[in-house]
Design a protein around this motif. Structure first.
Motif, mmCIF file in Angstrom:
data_model
loop_
_atom_site.group_PDB
_atom_site.id
_atom_site.type_symbol
_atom_site.label_atom_id
_atom_site.label_comp_id
_atom_site.label_asym_id
_atom_site.label_seq_id
_atom_site.Cartn_x
_atom_site.Cartn_y
_atom_site.Cartn_z
ATOM 1 N N LYS A 156 46.385 6.739 -26.671
ATOM 2 C CA LYS A 156 46.018 5.318 -26.599
ATOM 3 C C LYS A 156 47.169 4.469 -27.116
ATOM 4 C CE LYS A 156 41.162 6.362 -27.306
ATOM 5 N NZ LYS A 156 40.245 6.687 -28.394
ATOM 6 N N LYS A 170 47.030 0.691 -30.163
ATOM 7 C CA LYS A 170 45.786 0.760 -30.942
ATOM 8 C C LYS A 170 45.796 -0.298 -32.039
ATOM 9 C CE LYS A 170 43.945 4.928 -32.278
ATOM 10 N NZ LYS A 170 44.108 6.340 -32.722
ATOM 11 N N GLN A 180 41.163 0.376 -35.363
ATOM 12 C CA GLN A 180 40.917 1.626 -34.607
ATOM 13 C C GLN A 180 41.632 2.803 -35.256
ATOM 14 O OE1 GLN A 180 42.376 -0.063 -30.790
ATOM 15 N NE2 GLN A 180 40.630 1.033 -29.919
ATOM 16 N N LYS A 181 42.827 2.512 -35.802
ATOM 17 C CA LYS A 181 43.567 3.586 -36.467
ATOM 18 C C LYS A 181 42.863 4.020 -37.749
ATOM 19 C CE LYS A 181 48.042 2.309 -34.601
ATOM 20 N NZ LYS A 181 49.370 1.757 -34.886
ATOM 21 N N ARG A 192 39.635 3.968 -38.150
ATOM 22 C CA ARG A 192 38.410 4.691 -37.783
ATOM 23 C C ARG A 192 38.688 6.014 -37.079
ATOM 24 N NH1 ARG A 192 33.969 1.248 -38.340
ATOM 25 N NH2 ARG A 192 34.688 -0.801 -39.003
ATOM 26 N N HIS A 193 39.654 5.994 -36.160
ATOM 27 C CA HIS A 193 39.927 7.204 -35.368
ATOM 28 C C HIS A 193 41.428 7.443 -35.236
ATOM 29 C CE1 HIS A 193 35.692 7.321 -34.351
ATOM 30 N NE2 HIS A 193 35.758 6.061 -33.950
#
Ligand SMILES: [Zn+2]
Length: 250
Positions: free
Chosen positions: A62, A65, A69-70, A72-73
């Motif tokens: 992805k 990001k 988001q980084k 979280r995932h």
């Protein structure tokens, strides 16, 4: 003909910067492999290679990001993205200076176990915590030699003057199968590789109404860093009583 030494030095520096930028993923993965020699044997540009033959993708593919988001995932490359500054901070961390808060769950589950399946708890061992000061004991993972490193930290902290070591005990906790409140991602406490110190002197971004605040002495931080533990006081989302074992960030 003489070459101007300043211009030549600038050109060399520029070339070095270009090289460093292109090689940053390569260098980050080298650091990761070197930090976990009991588990990792190597990498290429796509995968991280484990001793047991497992290959893990280093990226989730992805692009662009968002920071959130980084958190979280994170992919393995995201995990290595923010450099951890060793030594005293020159200025409070910026809002997105969170080195170490990107933690890839598959990676740490594979190393320390999945706490929701009872795999972490059975690897915990008891370590005396500042025994000369009456700090009791803490439970920490034996994987990666973390318990031995924490024991060394404890001995060095115990030798500090009383005015300093009062910040280090009692410990507010180590293992806890939980997620981080704001990200929903696993905390290093869930892998038994983190410790919280004395809450009486703790500052935490969620409790604080003002800006960055810290009372943790630099001497304590330096002892943890020497043994491969990063400090939550270097995060924009600061948590000054928190330390976790993250040798890949040094
Ligand atoms: Zn903590």
């Amino acid at each position: 003909m003489l070459v101007c030494p300043t211009r030549s030095a600038v050109a060399m520096l520029f070339a070095a910067l270009l090289l460093a930028h292109g090689a940053s993923a390569e260098g980050a993965l080298d650091k990761l492999v070197a930090a976990y020699p009991a588990f990792l044997v190597g990498h290429d540009s796509q995968t991280l290679q484990w001793k047991d033959g497992t290959r893990m993708p280093v990226s989730d593919g992805k692009a662009d990001k968002a920071f959130d988001q980084k958190l979280r995932h994170p992919s393995l490359l995201d995990q290595m993205e923010l450099p951890y500054p060793r030594g005293p901070l020159a200025a409070p961390p910026g809002p997105q200076d969170d080195p170490g808060r990107f933690r890839n769950v598959a990676f740490f589950d594979k190393i320390y176990g999945d706490c929701s399946k009872g795999q972490v708890e059975k690897k915990l061992v008891t370590v005396p915590w500042l025994p000369k000061s009456g700090g009791g004991v803490v439970k920490i993972t034996s994987v990666n030699g973390v318990a031995e490193k924490l024991r060394a930290v404890s001995e060095e902290l115990d030798a500090l003057p009383s005015a300093l070591k009062t910040y280090a005990f009692p410990s507010a906790g180590t293992y806890n199968c939980r997620v981080v409140k704001d990200t929903g991602n696993r905390s290093m406490h869930a892998w038994g590789a983190a410790i919280d110190l004395n809450t009486k002197h703790a500052d935490y971004w969620m409790w604080s109404k003002g800006g960055y605040r810290n009372r943790m002495p630099a001497e304590i931080v330096a002892i943890f860093e020497k043994h491969g533990f990063i400090w939550g006081g270097k995060w924009g989302h600061y948590d000054t009583m928190h330390f976790e074992y993250r040798p890949e960030l040094f």
